[in-house]
Write an enzyme that holds these catalytic residues in place. Structure first.
Site, PDB file in Angstrom:
ATOM      1  N   LYS A   1      45.751  41.233  31.252  1.00 61.19           N
ATOM      2  CA  LYS A   1      46.533  40.332  30.187  1.00 61.19           C
ATOM      3  C   LYS A   1      45.973  39.753  28.979  1.00 61.19           C
ATOM      4  O   LYS A   1      46.242  39.729  27.968  1.00 61.19           O
ATOM      5  CB  LYS A   1      47.216  39.114  31.025  1.00 61.19           C
ATOM      6  CG  LYS A   1      48.234  39.601  32.282  1.00 61.19           C
ATOM      7  CD  LYS A   1      48.538  38.381  33.147  1.00 61.19           C
ATOM      8  CE  LYS A   1      47.274  37.643  33.829  1.00 61.19           C
ATOM      9  NZ  LYS A   1      46.624  38.485  34.799  1.00 61.19           N
TER      10      LYS A   1
ATOM     11  N   ASP B   1      44.869  40.070  37.224  1.00 65.38           N
ATOM     12  CA  ASP B   1      43.775  40.889  36.609  1.00 65.38           C
ATOM     13  C   ASP B   1      44.087  42.130  35.984  1.00 65.38           C
ATOM     14  O   ASP B   1      43.323  43.483  36.013  1.00 65.38           O
ATOM     15  CB  ASP B   1      42.564  41.023  37.791  1.00 65.38           C
ATOM     16  CG  ASP B   1      42.207  39.920  38.167  1.00 65.38           C
ATOM     17  OD1 ASP B   1      42.169  38.781  37.485  1.00 65.38           O
ATOM     18  OD2 ASP B   1      41.812  39.585  39.435  1.00 65.38           O
TER      19      ASP B   1
ATOM     20  N   GLN C   1      47.635  35.170  36.386  1.00 64.15           N
ATOM     21  CA  GLN C   1      48.024  35.509  37.704  1.00 64.15           C
ATOM     22  C   GLN C   1      49.060  36.825  37.373  1.00 64.15           C
ATOM     23  O   GLN C   1      49.282  37.300  36.455  1.00 64.15           O
ATOM     24  CB  GLN C   1      48.450  34.498  38.781  1.00 64.15           C
ATOM     25  CG  GLN C   1      47.358  33.472  38.950  1.00 64.15           C
ATOM     26  CD  GLN C   1      47.205  32.490  38.077  1.00 64.15           C
ATOM     27  OE1 GLN C   1      47.941  31.774  37.551  1.00 64.15           O
ATOM     28  NE2 GLN C   1      45.876  32.109  37.835  1.00 64.15           N
TER      29      GLN C   1
ATOM     30  N   GLY D   1      40.967  34.371  35.020  1.00 64.99           N
ATOM     31  CA  GLY D   1      39.745  34.936  34.310  1.00 64.99           C
ATOM     32  C   GLY D   1      40.211  35.965  33.485  1.00 64.99           C
ATOM     33  O   GLY D   1      40.600  36.931  34.130  1.00 64.99           O
ATOM     34  N   HIS D   2      40.261  35.659  32.302  1.00 65.62           N
ATOM     35  CA  HIS D   2      40.602  36.888  31.162  1.00 65.62           C
ATOM     36  C   HIS D   2      39.643  37.284  30.319  1.00 65.62           C
ATOM     37  O   HIS D   2      38.926  36.566  29.607  1.00 65.62           O
ATOM     38  CB  HIS D   2      41.801  36.249  30.062  1.00 65.62           C
ATOM     39  CG  HIS D   2      42.899  35.651  31.084  1.00 65.62           C
ATOM     40  ND1 HIS D   2      43.812  35.074  30.441  1.00 65.62           N
ATOM     41  CD2 HIS D   2      43.457  35.844  32.394  1.00 65.62           C
ATOM     42  CE1 HIS D   2      45.103  34.771  31.549  1.00 65.62           C
ATOM     43  NE2 HIS D   2      44.558  35.274  32.634  1.00 65.62           N
TER      44      HIS D   2
END
Ligand code: GDP
Ligand code: IMO
Ligand code: MG
Length: 428
Positions: free
Chosen positions: A16, A13, A225, A40-41
């Site tokens: 990225k 988080d 990650q 989750g991006h």
């Protein structure tokens, strides 16, 4: 030829997705090489916000080739839901801009069931996984019983492998965890439906990525990650089940190390983590709460509140070492605006000895007391800066010191979530 890696230097988080989206402008190919839809991006383009989990962030451009590498664990259900979500936002996904490695492993319904059953069984020692079936799927891969995308392309092979796996997994689900068994026919039919829709995208992705690099195309490898969630170098067992570090690219995309030119480590100007495990600079006070609120530190995949703390240079140095980071992109310096004093951890005191690396033993890590250096803060004008010169003086001092302490240059600074809120300091 130019290929580069974008990866998380902390616990995930770091931003990225935003940085991949920004840097993808100069790339023709974007490749995911590990993880799955546990990622989750969030990417903001203009006034639109996109939440990506499995599909590479390059998809938002339309003309980039997006690749799911062999190192990814792919949940077809989640993938088609994500494609539908993207198409609903006007983003086209076709075989022209999206391919899937035939060697990627499939997440099956029993992986998801086992993920949550195992977490429940761990009780207070749970890892805090995303519940997406990531760990159980990689377990089967290492145990050599996994089902790959290429198997799904062959009805009979898939049927046999599913039967074998399901018989065994149902024993575990019912006898060890006291859960209902899963039905063969409904999984078989469901996955045959996915196979039909998926086959247009399936190819040997390693061959394609290699050819693209050989043809002088710019290739971006998008990490999920972060360094401390790496299965080997992270805070084991509070990690994910893949290699998130730069070495993971060679394995998870099928190219050699000599084909990679640079590694951009994404580092948030402070530290966050979701899930359990020791966190030396964690702020359990109002300051932590403040950072969480201003930085909107809530998980994209699970909605959980992220634990927040000061920047930890020991972590960044360890990421630089194991991933050969050539430059850092420091994100969210705007979140720290308005603070009188900002702290940075420059080493750990472990039983009276100063160390500058992350110890393997979590018991030792839990004993590490951060040694801090203190900085004067900056104001919210940082959000409007569009060049390094426009940054407040104290923010520059903070960034310079990070470069000094890590021995690694800073190439990019993030001053807000949007594409245009990005300052390029030097070449990556
Ligand atoms: P990822 O998993 O590394 O892609 O990061 P996430 O998307 O989970 O979390 C990062 C969050 O910070 C997202 O909501 C981004 O839109 C946002 N973000 C990224 N860079 C910046 C920045 O420089 N400033 C601010 N304020 N937000 C940012
Ligand atoms: P992005 O790509 C932050 C964490 C989970 C848990 C541990 C194991 O958005 O940075 P898993 O479901 O992978 O078995 O969970 O890893 N985790 C993440 N934390 N960002 C992520 O992805 C994460 N993906 C997994 O919270 O602690
Ligand atoms: Mg994320």
């Amino acid at each position: 030829m130019s290929s580069f890696i974008v990866l998380g230097a902390q616990w995930g988080d770091e931003g990225k997705g935003k940085m991949t989206d920004y840097l993808a402008e100069n790339a023709e190919v974007v490749v995911r090489f590990q993880g799955g839809n546990n990622a989750g991006h969030t990417v903001e383009v203009g006034d639109k916000q996109y939440k990506l989990h499995l599909i590479p962030s390059g998809i938002l451009y339309g003309d980039k080739l997006n690749v799911i590498g062999n190192g990814v664990v792919l949940d077809p259900k989640a993938m088609f839901e994500e494609i539908e979500y993207l198409e609903g936002l006007g983003v086209k996904v076709s075989k022209k801009n999206f391919i899937i490695s035939d060697r990627a492993h499939l997440i099956m319904p029993y992986h998801r069931a086992l993920d949550s059953a195992k977490e429940k069984a761990r009780g207070k020692n749970d890892i805090g996984t995303t519940g997406k079936g990531i760990g159980p799927c990689y377990t089967d891969k290492a145990e050599r019983s996994g089902i790959r995308v290429c198997d799904l392309m062959h009805k009979e092979v898939f049927k046999e492998k599913l039967k074998e796996n399901l018989d065994y997994k149902n024993e575990i689900l019912t006898k060890i965890y006291g859960l209902d068994s899963l039905d063969f026919n409904s999984i078989y039919e469901e996955y045959l439906g996915y196979a039909e829709k998926m086959k247009q995208f399936v190819t040997d992705a390693s061959v394609r990525v290699y050819d693209e690099i050989k043809n002088n195309k710019n290739v971006l490898f998008e990490g999920a990650q972060g360094n401390l969630l790496d299965i080997d170098y992270g805070t084991y067992p509070f990690v994910t089940s893949s290699n998130t570090i730069a070495g993971g690219v060679c394995i998870g995309a099928g190219i050699g190390p000599t084909m990679i030119n640079s590694v951009v480590g994404i580092a948030k100007a402070y530290t966050t983590r979701v899930g359990k495990g020791p966190f030396p600079t964690e702020l359990l006070d109002e300051m932590g709460e403040h950072i969480r609120n201003v930085g909107h530190e809530y998980g994209v995949t699970t909605g959980r509140a992220r634990r927040c703390g000061w920047l930890d240079v020991v972590i960044l140095k360890s990421a630089a070492r194991v991933s050969g980071i050539t430059s850092f992109a420091v994100t969210k310096i705007d979140t720290l605006a308005g603070m009188e004093k900002i702290k940075v951890c420059i080493g750990y005191d472990l039983n009276g000895e100063t160390i500058e690396y992350v110890p393997a033993s979590l018991e030792d890590l839990a004993l590490c007391k951060p040694i801090y250096e203190e900085f004067d803060g900056w104001d919210s004008s940082v959000e409007n800066a569009r060049s390094y010169d426009e940054l407040p003086e104290n923010a520059k001092i903070y960034l310079k010191r990070i470069e000094e302490l890590t021995g690694t240059k800073i190439s990019i600074v993030g001053v807000g979530p949007r594409r245009d809120q990005t300052i390029v300091v030097s070449e990556i």
